[in-house]
Design an enzyme around this catalytic site. Structure first.
Site, short mmCIF file in Angstrom:
data_model
loop_
_atom_site.label_atom_id
_atom_site.label_comp_id
_atom_site.label_asym_id
_atom_site.label_seq_id
_atom_site.Cartn_x
_atom_site.Cartn_y
_atom_site.Cartn_z
N GLU A 36 163.73 58.95 -3.31
CA GLU A 36 164.32 59.10 -4.61
C GLU A 36 164.02 57.86 -5.53
O GLU A 36 164.02 56.75 -4.87
CB GLU A 36 166.04 59.34 -4.60
CG GLU A 36 166.30 60.79 -4.15
CD GLU A 36 167.85 60.95 -4.18
OE1 GLU A 36 168.68 59.94 -4.53
OE2 GLU A 36 168.35 62.19 -3.83
N GLN A 94 149.02 72.48 -19.90
CA GLN A 94 149.70 73.55 -19.49
C GLN A 94 150.74 74.13 -20.54
O GLN A 94 151.79 73.99 -20.47
CB GLN A 94 150.44 73.51 -18.33
CG GLN A 94 149.49 73.26 -17.26
CD GLN A 94 150.23 73.39 -15.83
OE1 GLN A 94 150.98 74.25 -15.26
NE2 GLN A 94 150.22 72.26 -14.90
N LYS A 189 131.94 75.95 -22.73
CA LYS A 189 132.39 75.60 -21.19
C LYS A 189 133.22 76.75 -21.00
O LYS A 189 134.09 77.04 -21.66
CB LYS A 189 132.82 74.40 -21.35
CG LYS A 189 133.73 73.93 -19.91
CD LYS A 189 134.31 72.69 -20.19
CE LYS A 189 136.04 72.86 -20.02
NZ LYS A 189 136.70 71.66 -20.07
N ARG A 191 136.25 77.09 -17.80
CA ARG A 191 136.92 76.48 -16.59
C ARG A 191 137.09 77.27 -15.46
O ARG A 191 137.52 78.76 -15.69
CB ARG A 191 138.34 75.85 -17.06
CG ARG A 191 138.74 75.14 -15.84
CD ARG A 191 140.27 74.20 -16.36
NE ARG A 191 139.39 73.35 -16.93
CZ ARG A 191 139.01 71.95 -16.18
NH1 ARG A 191 138.73 72.08 -15.07
NH2 ARG A 191 138.58 70.76 -17.05
N THR A 220 138.59 65.01 -13.74
CA THR A 220 137.75 65.20 -12.65
C THR A 220 136.13 64.91 -12.74
O THR A 220 135.32 64.78 -12.25
CB THR A 220 137.66 66.41 -11.71
OG1 THR A 220 137.28 67.47 -12.69
CG2 THR A 220 139.28 66.77 -11.41
N GLY A 222 134.34 66.78 -14.41
CA GLY A 222 133.29 67.84 -14.43
C GLY A 222 132.82 68.18 -15.71
O GLY A 222 131.85 68.87 -16.15
N THR A 223 133.81 68.14 -16.70
CA THR A 223 133.60 68.55 -18.04
C THR A 223 132.49 67.71 -18.83
O THR A 223 131.46 68.14 -19.27
CB THR A 223 134.66 68.46 -19.12
OG1 THR A 223 135.53 69.43 -18.50
CG2 THR A 223 134.56 68.82 -20.33
C1 R5P Z 1 140.19 70.18 -21.45
O1 R5P Z 1 140.15 71.21 -22.25
C2 R5P Z 1 140.19 68.94 -21.87
O2 R5P Z 1 140.11 68.50 -23.22
C3 R5P Z 1 139.04 68.09 -21.12
O3 R5P Z 1 137.78 68.63 -21.22
C4 R5P Z 1 139.28 68.01 -19.38
O4 R5P Z 1 140.64 68.12 -19.09
C5 R5P Z 1 138.72 67.38 -18.62
O5 R5P Z 1 138.84 67.67 -17.64
P1 R5P Z 1 137.78 67.28 -16.48
O6 R5P Z 1 137.13 65.79 -16.38
O7 R5P Z 1 138.54 67.58 -14.85
O8 R5P Z 1 136.64 68.48 -16.32
#
Ligand code: R5P
Length: 309
Positions: A36, A94, A189, A191, A220, A222-223
């Site tokens: 806690e 979210q 893109k 997801r 991460t 990835g984008t």
């Molecule tokens: C998503 O819509 C956000 O704008 C970022 O593109 C996303 O959160 C990046 O996440 P990651 O680096 O994991 O791809």
């Protein structure tokens, strides 16, 4: 006014305090043996306006809990008004249900903060403009774009194009475009999961130009990594520049970003990141947030400090 920092934003709060000539209040943050969180404020906040500075990056739950406990502590100690300055607001991705069994997590966070007697929140480049409608308390939104755009302008040499790495970033790219006078291209893109994305094409011409990929968050990686690949395939010049307000750099981020030709990556100190392999250039939000706090305290409008998108 009193400034209080959570554990995630200590250095940034000290810098904001130095700009304002206000020493952050002493507070203790510790853990009980069962995990806690225990917080304790030292000093008097009675009838004071309190500015609690806490980003909610990883470990997200811990930093969020610290924030609401500090808010409750200040409320019970008699603070007049509680302002939560949350440079990086977690759960903003979210903001709606994408499947029937999911919660609206951002709404839960908003309710938690309201229940902790927070009067107002201040955020920097939140992922969604819906933050304002989801929170029942006033939300002040500021932006790091002018500072990041200034750094980009100084570094760019030759033809360049701004790139939104997904449709969601297109409006942010337009804000950069207003500062830099560059055209905007958009990567398409989808997801696939929390750490996997798929790119399906590019809208706009990037041939022979240096791409400047902009985003609100690098998580991460990835984008950004997939966007860079699409851009190079489309004939853009390497290396690519990247600017993102919040750099989480979680999971495979460093590895992914090291595998593509990124010349420079700019971010802010909304989060504390210490990459091992990657070079990240950090622009401090301290001056901007200090001025936001000063104006809010004086009852002045944020005017040009506010994000309009
Ligand atoms: C998503 O819509 C956000 O704008 C970022 O593109 C996303 O959160 C990046 O996440 P990651 O680096 O994991 O791809």
């Amino acid at each position: 006014m009193q400034l209080v920092s959570g554990g995630a934003s200590q250095r940034l709060t000290e810098k904001i305090g130095a700009e304002l000539g206000v020493e952050p209040l002493r507070r203790e943050l510790s853990r009980f043996p069962d995990g806690e969180i225990h917080v304790e404020l030292s000093g008097d906040v009675r009838d004071e306006d309190v500015y609690l500075v806490q980003s909610t990056g990883p470990p997200v739950q811990e930093h969020l809990a610290e924030l609401i406990l500090l808010a409750d502590a200040a409320y019970r100690a008699g603070a007049a008004r509680l302002n939560a300055v949350i440079p990086y607001l977690a759960y903003a991705r979210q903001d709606r249900r994408t499947a029937p069994g999911e919660p609206v997590a951002l709404r839960v966070v908003a309710d938690l903060l309201s229940a902790s007697h927070v009067h107002r929140i201040v955020v920097v480049d939140p992922h969604t403009p819906d933050v304002e409608s989801i929170f029942s308390v006033p939300v002040e939104t500021t932006t790091a774009v002018p500072d990041l755009a200034e750094a980009l302008a100084a570094a760019l040499d030759g033809p360049a194009v701004l790139v939104a790495p997904d449709l969601g970033a297109a409006k942010l790219a337009e804000v950069y475009a207003a500062h830099l006078g560059l055209e905007v291209a958009i990567v398409r893109k989808t997801r696939v999961s929390g750490d996997e994305v798929q790119t399906t094409g590019l809208i706009g011409d990037v041939t022979g130009r240096t791409p400047v990929v902009i985003d609100d968050i690098v998580a991460t990686g990835g984008t950004i990594a997939s966007a860079v690949r699409v851009l190079l395939d489309a004939g853009a010049s390497a290396p690519v520049m990247v600017a993102a307000t919040h750099c989480l750099l979680v999971g495979p981020a460093e590895e992914r970003l090291s595998q593509v030709p990124i010349g420079r990556l700019w971010t802010t100190d909304s989060l504390v990141v210490e990459p091992r392999e990657l070079t990240v250039e950090v622009i401090s939000l301290a001056g901007r947030l200090a001025e936001v706090v000063r104006r809010l305290h004086a009852g002045e409008p944020l005017a040009e400090l506010a994000l309009h998108r």
